[in-house]
Motif scaffolding. Structure first.
Motif, PDB file in Angstrom:
ATOM      1  N   THR A 148       0.772 -23.571  10.625  1.00  0.00           N
ATOM      2  CA  THR A 148      -0.128 -23.908   9.526  1.00  0.00           C
ATOM      3  C   THR A 148       0.658 -24.428   8.332  1.00  0.00           C
ATOM      4  OG1 THR A 148      -1.867 -23.036   8.074  1.00  0.00           O
ATOM      5  CG2 THR A 148      -0.058 -21.543   8.615  1.00  0.00           C
ATOM      6  N   ASP A 149      -0.038 -25.057   7.410  1.00  0.00           N
ATOM      7  CA  ASP A 149       0.562 -25.511   6.156  1.00  0.00           C
ATOM      8  C   ASP A 149      -0.010 -24.675   5.023  1.00  0.00           C
ATOM      9  OD1 ASP A 149       2.187 -27.590   7.138  1.00  0.00           O
ATOM     10  OD2 ASP A 149       0.448 -28.910   7.284  1.00  0.00           O
ATOM     11  N   SER A 150       0.850 -24.252   4.117  1.00  0.00           N
ATOM     12  CA  SER A 150       0.432 -23.493   2.941  1.00  0.00           C
ATOM     13  C   SER A 150       1.045 -24.146   1.713  1.00  0.00           C
ATOM     14  CB  SER A 150       0.892 -22.029   3.049  1.00  0.00           C
ATOM     15  OG  SER A 150       0.621 -21.320   1.853  1.00  0.00           O
ATOM     16  N   GLU A 151       0.202 -24.857   0.967  1.00  0.00           N
ATOM     17  CA  GLU A 151       0.688 -25.554  -0.236  1.00  0.00           C
ATOM     18  C   GLU A 151       1.875 -26.466   0.099  1.00  0.00           C
ATOM     19  OE1 GLU A 151      -0.902 -25.360  -3.108  1.00  0.00           O
ATOM     20  OE2 GLU A 151      -2.343 -23.990  -2.225  1.00  0.00           O
ATOM     21  N   GLY A 152       1.776 -27.138   1.251  1.00  0.00           N
ATOM     22  CA  GLY A 152       2.832 -28.064   1.639  1.00  0.00           C
ATOM     23  C   GLY A 152       3.974 -27.433   2.404  1.00  0.00           C
ATOM     24  N   ASP A 153       4.029 -26.111   2.488  1.00  0.00           N
ATOM     25  CA  ASP A 153       5.075 -25.419   3.235  1.00  0.00           C
ATOM     26  C   ASP A 153       4.655 -25.281   4.697  1.00  0.00           C
ATOM     27  OD1 ASP A 153       6.461 -25.076   0.877  1.00  0.00           O
ATOM     28  OD2 ASP A 153       5.650 -23.069   0.503  1.00  0.00           O
ATOM     29  N   ARG A 154       5.579 -25.540   5.614  1.00  0.00           N
ATOM     30  CA  ARG A 154       5.286 -25.317   7.029  1.00  0.00           C
ATOM     31  C   ARG A 154       5.428 -23.830   7.331  1.00  0.00           C
ATOM     32  NH1 ARG A 154       5.325 -28.103  11.886  1.00  0.00           N
ATOM     33  NH2 ARG A 154       4.203 -29.641  10.671  1.00  0.00           N
ATOM     34  N   CYS A 155       4.333 -23.206   7.706  1.00  0.00           N
ATOM     35  CA  CYS A 155       4.310 -21.766   7.987  1.00  0.00           C
ATOM     36  C   CYS A 155       3.851 -21.550   9.422  1.00  0.00           C
ATOM     37  CB  CYS A 155       3.359 -21.052   7.017  1.00  0.00           C
ATOM     38  SG  CYS A 155       3.705 -21.329   5.268  1.00  0.00           S
ATOM     39  N   TYR A 156       3.999 -20.341   9.905  1.00  0.00           N
ATOM     40  CA  TYR A 156       3.487 -20.002  11.220  1.00  0.00           C
ATOM     41  C   TYR A 156       2.989 -18.562  11.203  1.00  0.00           C
ATOM     42  CZ  TYR A 156       8.392 -18.485  11.590  1.00  0.00           C
ATOM     43  OH  TYR A 156       9.627 -17.927  11.364  1.00  0.00           O
ATOM     44  N   ALA A 157       2.110 -18.254  12.161  1.00  0.00           N
ATOM     45  CA  ALA A 157       1.461 -16.943  12.120  1.00  0.00           C
ATOM     46  C   ALA A 157       1.050 -16.474  13.500  1.00  0.00           C
ATOM     47  CB  ALA A 157       0.233 -17.000  11.206  1.00  0.00           C
ATOM     48  N   ALA A 158       1.177 -15.176  13.699  1.00  0.00           N
ATOM     49  CA  ALA A 158       0.525 -14.492  14.813  1.00  0.00           C
ATOM     50  C   ALA A 158      -0.820 -14.029  14.271  1.00  0.00           C
ATOM     51  CB  ALA A 158       1.354 -13.303  15.271  1.00  0.00           C
ATOM     52  N   ILE A 159      -1.892 -14.416  14.935  1.00  0.00           N
ATOM     53  CA  ILE A 159      -3.223 -14.134  14.405  1.00  0.00           C
ATOM     54  C   ILE A 159      -4.056 -13.425  15.461  1.00  0.00           C
ATOM     55  CG2 ILE A 159      -5.327 -15.121  13.423  1.00  0.00           C
ATOM     56  CD1 ILE A 159      -3.705 -17.494  12.471  1.00  0.00           C
ATOM     57  N   GLY A 160      -4.683 -12.318  15.052  1.00  0.00           N
ATOM     58  CA  GLY A 160      -5.569 -11.572  15.926  1.00  0.00           C
ATOM     59  C   GLY A 160      -6.965 -11.475  15.334  1.00  0.00           C
ATOM     60  N   ASP A 161      -7.936 -11.309  16.190  1.00  0.00           N
ATOM     61  CA  ASP A 161      -9.336 -11.185  15.775  1.00  0.00           C
ATOM     62  C   ASP A 161      -9.479 -10.155  14.659  1.00  0.00           C
ATOM     63  OD1 ASP A 161     -12.053 -11.437  15.693  1.00  0.00           O
ATOM     64  OD2 ASP A 161     -12.441 -10.573  17.666  1.00  0.00           O
ATOM     65  N   SER A 162     -10.455 -10.370  13.800  1.00  0.00           N
ATOM     66  CA  SER A 162     -10.832  -9.458  12.722  1.00  0.00           C
ATOM     67  C   SER A 162      -9.871  -9.459  11.540  1.00  0.00           C
ATOM     68  CB  SER A 162     -11.026  -8.026  13.246  1.00  0.00           C
ATOM     69  OG  SER A 162     -12.037  -8.000  14.238  1.00  0.00           O
ATOM     70  N   GLY A 163      -8.916 -10.385  11.543  1.00  0.00           N
ATOM     71  CA  GLY A 163      -8.028 -10.493  10.392  1.00  0.00           C
ATOM     72  C   GLY A 163      -6.709  -9.776  10.532  1.00  0.00           C
TER      73      GLY A 163
END
Length: 323
Positions: free
Chosen positions: A269-284
């Motif tokens: 993902t991008d956050s304010e132009g920064d290249r970010c990454y995430a492990a994402i699970g249901d419900s937040g």
């Protein structure tokens, strides 16, 4: 408590009542840690599909240690006893990379969770669903059931259970304690596991193979350690646990689903132009890494049906407080 923190916690109280805990680290130091709804630092939460990113980490460790040659290996290399159905050829072409990037083909329109999770062997049931007439098209098809095949690959490649391999090579070096395996016998126990506050361990199928797409319970501190490992390029407290190369491979854009980008079981993902990454699970549930700002955000959340996952809380409300 400053005004920014007060505002953040008011937003959480109003819009994110299922959050159990948050840990924010900057440059390896905890800058914010807070628990909600009666949870404490030692309470684990079922982190749902964050499990997938943990399994991607284990695949990387298995490659680093020579148990797996590369992500380009065919899935069936690890299941020599598996019997193909007549006329089924597509499955022969499916690689580990297809599994990691969610570009493997399947024979269903919607995932048959009950069929797979009521079977005696969840990995075999997932293999039975792999393939189809369309072949490998490179199309993104998110699959929780299909990811189970990666757990079977880890077991067959290393000769060890996923839990034991993870405990020795990932959890123990990071100081993460997982109590053991959790057995779920039927649909009712599955639903109870999803909704209960008091969960721990890592779900296994009747063969003792741990789940790859869901089923792992972690604390926010545990999640932050995983994020910090990635931010550090694979080392933790001076010890290399995972190769920097694998982290780079995991966090490159490999496939796309609409506006969303995907690596090896990590969202990009991008956050304010920064290249970010995430492990994402249901419900937040999140392990969110912003390398440019050296920030890791870990959020553990209770399961809520039909919850719409958003990164807004992290990108708009949390990270700016600690830049």
């Amino acid at each position: 408590m400053n005004d920014g923190i007060i505002r953040l916690e008011n937003i959480i109280a109003a819009d994110y009542g299922n959050i159990a805990g948050i840990v924010v680290q900057k440059k390896g130091e905890v800058v914010y840690e807070r628990y909600f709804d009666g949870y404490t630092p030692v309470d684990a939460v079922h982190v749902m599909s964050v499990t997938k990113s943990i399994v991607a980490t284990l695949i990387g460790i298995a490659i680093d240690q020579g148990y797996i040659e590369s992500p380009d290996q065919n899935v069936l290399d690890f299941f020599p006893a598996y019997k193909l159905k007549r006329g089924e050829q597509t499955i022969k072409q499916v690689t580990i990379k297809n599994m990691l990037t969610m570009t493997a083909p399947y024979k269903y329109k919607s995932e048959p969770y009950t069929k797979v999770y009521s079977s005696d062997d969840w990995t075999k049931s997932a293999l039975d669903l792999l393939g189809g007439k369309s072949g490998i098209t490179g199309e993104f098809k998110y699959s929780t059931i299909g990811t189970q095949i990666l757990s079977g690959i880890i077991v067959n490649a290393t000769g060890r259970s996923v839990f034991d391999f993870a405990a020795e090579n990932l959890f123990t070096p990071l100081g993460i304690t997982i109590p053991g395996n959790t057995i779920i016998k039927n649909k009712e126990e599955h639903l109870a596991f999803l909704s209960s506050r008091a969960v721990n361990g890592w779900v296994v199928d009747p063969q003792g193979v741990n789940t790859a797409g869901w089923g792992l319970c972690l604390t926010p501190r545990d999640m932050a350690k995983i994020g910090q490992l990635y931010l550090n390029g694979g080392s933790y407290e001076g010890r290399e646990i995972l190769s920097r190369n694998w982290i780079e491979e995991c966090t490159k854009v490999r496939s796309r689903w609409g506006d969303f980008s995907y690596g090896y079981l990590w969202w990009i993902t991008d956050s304010e132009g920064d290249r970010c990454y995430a492990a994402i699970g249901d419900s937040g549930n999140f392990i969110f890494v912003n390398p440019e700002k050296s920030i890791v955000v870990a959020i553990a959340s209770r399961f809520v049906p039909n919850f719409k996952i958003q990164t807004t809380l992290i990108t708009r409300d949390i990270i700016p407080l600690f830049e």
